[in-house]
Design an enzyme around this catalytic site. Structure first.
Site, PDB file in Angstrom:
ATOM      1  N   LEU A  68      -6.737 -19.681  -0.859  1.00  0.00           N
ATOM      2  CA  LEU A  68      -7.429 -19.323  -2.102  1.00  0.00           C
ATOM      3  C   LEU A  68      -8.768 -18.674  -1.776  1.00  0.00           C
ATOM      4  CD1 LEU A  68      -6.966 -22.766  -3.932  1.00  0.00           C
ATOM      5  CD2 LEU A  68      -5.388 -20.818  -3.910  1.00  0.00           C
ATOM      6  N   GLU A 121     -12.371 -17.307  -2.989  1.00  0.00           N
ATOM      7  CA  GLU A 121     -13.265 -17.522  -4.128  1.00  0.00           C
ATOM      8  C   GLU A 121     -13.313 -16.257  -4.977  1.00  0.00           C
ATOM      9  OE1 GLU A 121     -17.074 -19.226  -3.185  1.00  0.00           O
ATOM     10  OE2 GLU A 121     -16.160 -20.549  -1.704  1.00  0.00           O
ATOM     11  N   LYS A 127      -2.998 -21.566   9.003  1.00  0.00           N
ATOM     12  CA  LYS A 127      -4.187 -21.390   8.171  1.00  0.00           C
ATOM     13  C   LYS A 127      -5.318 -20.746   8.962  1.00  0.00           C
ATOM     14  CE  LYS A 127      -7.620 -21.865   5.474  1.00  0.00           C
ATOM     15  NZ  LYS A 127      -7.861 -21.465   4.139  1.00  0.00           N
ATOM     16  N   PHE A 137      -9.030  -5.610   3.452  1.00  0.00           N
ATOM     17  CA  PHE A 137     -10.002  -6.143   4.429  1.00  0.00           C
ATOM     18  C   PHE A 137     -10.416  -5.108   5.467  1.00  0.00           C
ATOM     19  CE2 PHE A 137     -10.903 -10.645   3.600  1.00  0.00           C
ATOM     20  CZ  PHE A 137     -10.264 -10.696   2.378  1.00  0.00           C
ATOM     21  N   GLY A 148     -19.198  -3.208   6.222  1.00  0.00           N
ATOM     22  CA  GLY A 148     -20.389  -3.649   5.497  1.00  0.00           C
ATOM     23  C   GLY A 148     -21.218  -4.574   6.352  1.00  0.00           C
ATOM     24  N   CYS A 163     -15.778 -20.249   4.467  1.00  0.00           N
ATOM     25  CA  CYS A 163     -14.514 -20.367   5.211  1.00  0.00           C
ATOM     26  C   CYS A 163     -14.497 -19.619   6.532  1.00  0.00           C
ATOM     27  CB  CYS A 163     -13.370 -19.893   4.333  1.00  0.00           C
ATOM     28  SG  CYS A 163     -13.317 -20.748   2.753  1.00  0.00           S
ATOM     29  N   ARG A 168     -23.181 -20.118   0.367  1.00  0.00           N
ATOM     30  CA  ARG A 168     -22.983 -20.611   1.734  1.00  0.00           C
ATOM     31  C   ARG A 168     -22.747 -19.437   2.697  1.00  0.00           C
ATOM     32  NH1 ARG A 168     -18.534 -25.091   0.578  1.00  0.00           N
ATOM     33  NH2 ARG A 168     -18.058 -23.618  -1.081  1.00  0.00           N
TER      34      ARG A 168
HETATM   35  C1  UGA Z   1     -11.165 -16.660   2.548  1.00  0.00           C
HETATM   36  C2  UGA Z   1      -9.715 -16.152   2.587  1.00  0.00           C
HETATM   37  O1  UGA Z   1      -9.660 -14.810   2.085  1.00  0.00           O
HETATM   38  C3  UGA Z   1      -8.799 -17.056   1.775  1.00  0.00           C
HETATM   39  O2  UGA Z   1      -7.458 -16.604   1.903  1.00  0.00           O
HETATM   40  C4  UGA Z   1      -8.910 -18.475   2.319  1.00  0.00           C
HETATM   41  O3  UGA Z   1      -8.071 -19.374   1.612  1.00  0.00           O
HETATM   42  C5  UGA Z   1     -10.350 -18.926   2.190  1.00  0.00           C
HETATM   43  O4  UGA Z   1     -11.186 -18.044   2.961  1.00  0.00           O
HETATM   44  C6  UGA Z   1     -10.439 -20.341   2.698  1.00  0.00           C
HETATM   45  O5  UGA Z   1     -10.234 -20.558   3.885  1.00  0.00           O
HETATM   46  O6  UGA Z   1     -10.590 -21.264   1.887  1.00  0.00           O
HETATM   47  P1  UGA Z   1     -13.220 -16.401   0.848  1.00  0.00           P
HETATM   48  O7  UGA Z   1     -14.075 -16.913   1.963  1.00  0.00           O
HETATM   49  O8  UGA Z   1     -13.377 -17.012  -0.496  1.00  0.00           O
HETATM   50  O9  UGA Z   1     -11.656 -16.559   1.218  1.00  0.00           O
HETATM   51  O10 UGA Z   1     -13.518 -14.858   0.663  1.00  0.00           O
HETATM   52  P2  UGA Z   1     -12.937 -13.461   1.173  1.00  0.00           P
HETATM   53  O11 UGA Z   1     -12.566 -12.637   0.005  1.00  0.00           O
HETATM   54  O12 UGA Z   1     -11.914 -13.629   2.206  1.00  0.00           O
HETATM   55  O13 UGA Z   1     -14.241 -12.804   1.821  1.00  0.00           O
HETATM   56  C7  UGA Z   1     -14.860 -13.361   2.955  1.00  0.00           C
HETATM   57  C8  UGA Z   1     -15.996 -12.474   3.403  1.00  0.00           C
HETATM   58  O14 UGA Z   1     -15.507 -11.243   3.947  1.00  0.00           O
HETATM   59  C9  UGA Z   1     -16.962 -12.081   2.290  1.00  0.00           C
HETATM   60  O15 UGA Z   1     -18.276 -12.212   2.768  1.00  0.00           O
HETATM   61  C10 UGA Z   1     -16.636 -10.622   2.017  1.00  0.00           C
HETATM   62  O16 UGA Z   1     -17.729  -9.892   1.536  1.00  0.00           O
HETATM   63  C11 UGA Z   1     -16.234 -10.142   3.400  1.00  0.00           C
HETATM   64  N1  UGA Z   1     -15.333  -8.961   3.395  1.00  0.00           N
HETATM   65  C12 UGA Z   1     -14.106  -9.032   2.828  1.00  0.00           C
HETATM   66  C13 UGA Z   1     -15.769  -7.793   4.016  1.00  0.00           C
HETATM   67  O17 UGA Z   1     -16.898  -7.710   4.546  1.00  0.00           O
HETATM   68  N2  UGA Z   1     -14.925  -6.705   4.042  1.00  0.00           N
HETATM   69  C14 UGA Z   1     -13.688  -6.748   3.486  1.00  0.00           C
HETATM   70  O18 UGA Z   1     -12.964  -5.731   3.567  1.00  0.00           O
HETATM   71  C15 UGA Z   1     -13.269  -7.923   2.861  1.00  0.00           C
END
Ligand code: UGA
Length: 469
Positions: free
Chosen positions: A151, A153, A224, A269, A273, A280, A347
């Site tokens: 999941l 956020e 995971k 992904f 940036g 996570c 966080r």
């Molecule tokens: C992440 C995973 O995407 C979930 O599948 C997983 O369940 C979760 O961790 C967890 O372990 O509970 P989350 O941390 O909520 O979810 O957010 P993401 O959307 O994955 O983004 C993580 C970070 O990567 C953010 O800081 C976002 O800005 C960055 N990001 C994401 C990038 O810099 N570039 C991208 O292309 C995508």
């Protein structure tokens, strides 16, 4: 199925609200009385789109209830999901005390034949450990399974109700059957009517069942970590390409788009940036690295992904230093504080790490975020939180886009520029249109596109969508 969930945090609440919505009577147990009181009134303690609606539905239809009394929450449950925190120390060692304490609570109150399902992200071997605690006190009458959560956020409700896959780790086939029964409405894509449009859109037209993957517990636990690690490595990979593009004169947004159109790679992904943050990725990458290293494995990719990520934060400061020379006394505006949009989670937020570095260099920081209106110590001393984006820009030498909140796409760039002292716009998410920024009088700097002459690269093909989510 009668469900209990231990832990009313992000994963626990989203899981509980969704399981109630697909038809299972669900009870949530937490030791935090204030939180449970708030939940009884149908308000989530954090921002998660679509969650409040499900909470209210569950409460009104008496499918969902919140408890601090373990016996009331657990004694009837067929399955008890453990959704508790598993924090790390700096070397990646995971603190399992909340998992152990939740297991001890479960062991005292669950009925014979119940299944304790660990959904908290925890190292390989944790399910075995849970099983040993249960066996010690109850013999083999309570079974154990692993069911990792995927999941994200901001899209957690959609990710639960319309997942790409469901993974379970079990010792017995019968346990997998129980979990299949729990997830059957989701696997067969029978969505609850009150789910949001984003959920319905994701499954629209799809007739295939959601893959339900059954393995042994260790495989499920490792899956995971592998999933999060792969996503983090993918982001760090494109960030490394961004650094190279910056030196050689390419535009990483176009490169990512072109690379992502290869179906073997995919578009998601690949947004370059200021790097990944949140609760996570940083924790899980370190934990996986720790698991590997304690077995004498080098975990080189994970280490490298971390190093690239740290450099991405620093890139912002480097850009400011290169263009402003000194940062002493300079006012810098931040747009966005949360680690990503559609959450109020701070966080491991890049904004806070960047602010700490800037503050160390004696810059003055003012920031606007659509949802964060105050900050915890020590950041409350470092950052002035403003009422709006214009106030964050007022008097600033430079403005930094830290979080790609959708509303920042509607900002009046000329109005922001007009109240600033300087003209530097550092776009840490490649979110602002460079051409519009330059038209508004900004000196625009994006990640991995600094060396690119203005307007030289355009995507001209008919395909829609770039960069993915
Ligand atoms: C992440 C995973 O995407 C979930 O599948 C997983 O369940 C979760 O961790 C967890 O372990 O509970 P989350 O941390 O909520 O979810 O957010 P993401 O959307 O994955 O983004 C993580 C970070 O990567 C953010 O800081 C976002 O800005 C960055 N990001 C994401 C990038 O810099 N570039 C991208 O292309 C995508």
């Amino acid at each position: 199925m009668d469900i209990a969930v231990i832990g009313a945090g992000h994963v626990g609440l989203v899981s509980a609200a969704c399981l109630a919505a697909v038809g299972h009577p669900t009870r949530v147990l937490d030791i935090d009385e204030t939180r449970i009181e708030q939940l009884r009134s149908g308000r989530s303690p954090f921002l998660e789109p679509g969650l409040d609606e499900l909470l209210v539905w569950g409460l009104t239809h008496e499918q969902l209830s919140f408890h601090t009394d373990p016996s009331a929450a657990l004694s009837q449950a067929d399955l008890v999901f453990l959704c508790v925190d598993t924090p790390n120390d700096a070397r990646g060692s995971v603190d399992l005390s909340a998992v152990v304490s939740a297991t001890r609570t479960a062991v005292r109150h669950v009925k014979d034949g119940a299944v304790v399902v660990n959904r908290s992200t925890a190292p390989v071997g944790t399910a075995e450990y849970i099983r040993s605690i249960l066996e010690e006190q109850r013999g083999d009458v309570v079974d154990v399974a692993v069911n990792p959560e995927f999941l994200a956020e901001g899209t957690a409700v959609r990710d639960f109700l319309a997942p790409d896959r469901i993974v379970v780790g079990v010792w017995h086939g019968g346990t997998a059957d129980s979990l299949y029964a729990v997830y059957e409405p989701i696997i067969t894509r029978r969505l609850p009517s009150m789910a949001g449009d984003d959920v319905h859109q994701r499954v629209a037209g799809g007739t295939e069942l959601v893959p339900f993957l059954v393995s042994n517990p260790s495989t499920a636990e490792l899956t995971k970590y592998a999933a999060n690690a792969f996503l983090a490595v993918k982001i760090s990979f494109i960030n490394e390409i961004a650094s190279i593009a910056e030196e050689l004169g390419g535009d990483v947004t176009v490169i990512a788009h072109a690379v992502g159109l290869d179906r073997r790679i995919g578009p998601h992904f690949l947004r370059a940036g200021i790097g990944w943050g949140g609760s996570c990725f940083p924790k899980d990458i370190l934990a996986l690295q720790g698991m590997a290293e304690t077995r004498g494995l080098a975990a080189r990719m994970l280490r490298a992904a971390n190093e690239v990520n740290a450099q991405q934060r620093h890139w912002v400061v480097q850009m400011l230093q290169r263009h402003l020379k000194t940062l002493v006394g300079r006012r810098v505006g931040l747009l966005g504080l949360t680690f990503k949009p559609n959450t109020d989670d701070l966080r491991n937020a890049p904004a806070l790490e960047i602010a700490a570095e800037l503050s160390h260099l004696n810059a003055r920081i003012q920031a606007f975020d659509p949802v964060v209106k105050s900050l915890p110590p020590p950041f409350d001393q470092m950052i002035e939180v403003t009422e709006d984006a214009v106030a964050a820009a007022r008097g600033a030498e430079a403005l930094i886009v830290v979080t790609e909140w959708p509303e920042f796409g509607q900002l009046d760039l000329a109005a922001l520029r007009s109240v600033m002292r300087g003209s530097l716009l550092v776009d840490g998410r490649n979110f602002v249109d460079p051409e519009s920024a330059r038209d508004a009088g900004f000196d625009y700097l994006g990640v991995g596109r600094v060396g690119t002459p203005a307007f030289s690269v355009k995507i001209r093909e008919g395909a829609t969508g770039s960069g993915g989510e």
